[in-house]
Design a protein around this motif. Structure first.
Motif: not given
Length: 113
Positions: A16-21, A90-95, A97-102
């Motif tokens: 689950w933790r490895m699953k990409p956002a 985790q960083a990808c999920k945070q990005l 949430k901050l509105g980063y699209e790619k």
């Protein structure tokens, strides 16, 4: 029997933790090697400064997990790496949430590079 259940729960947690956002692309380290000179991408290493100093890829900027990611450019695809792929996920999920699209996560991280 209890031991098997506990092992299954632990494995499920790590999967689950490895699953990409949602909306996050994942690439292998061999795919990463083909895009390292792409100027339209921003390469982000979310490991600690000590890990980064010990071994890094020159195109990557070090910004440890927990940093202020709002300073990352929004006009480029963000390619994120860590040691194993967990922190970068985790960083990808945070990005996202901050509105980063790619946003792209490097599967396996530096351990697979």
């Amino acid at each position: 029997m209890e031991t098997l259940i506990i092992i299954a729960i632990v494995v499920a947690f790590f999967v689950w933790r490895m699953k990409p956002a949602k909306g996050t692309k994942a690439i292998s380290t061999s795919e990463l090697k083909t895009i390292l000179n792409d100027k339209d991408k921003y390469f982000l290493d979310v490991r600690t400064p000590a890990e980064f100093k010990g071994r890094n890829i020159k195109q990557f900027k070090n910004m440890p997990l927990g940093s202020d990611f709002s300073k990352v450019p929004k006009d480029k695809e963000i390619v994120v790496i860590c040691q194993s792929g967990i922190r970068s996920s985790q960083a990808c999920k945070q990005l996202k949430k901050l509105g980063y699209e790619k946003v792209t996560n490097v599967r396996g991280g530096m351990s697979a590079f």
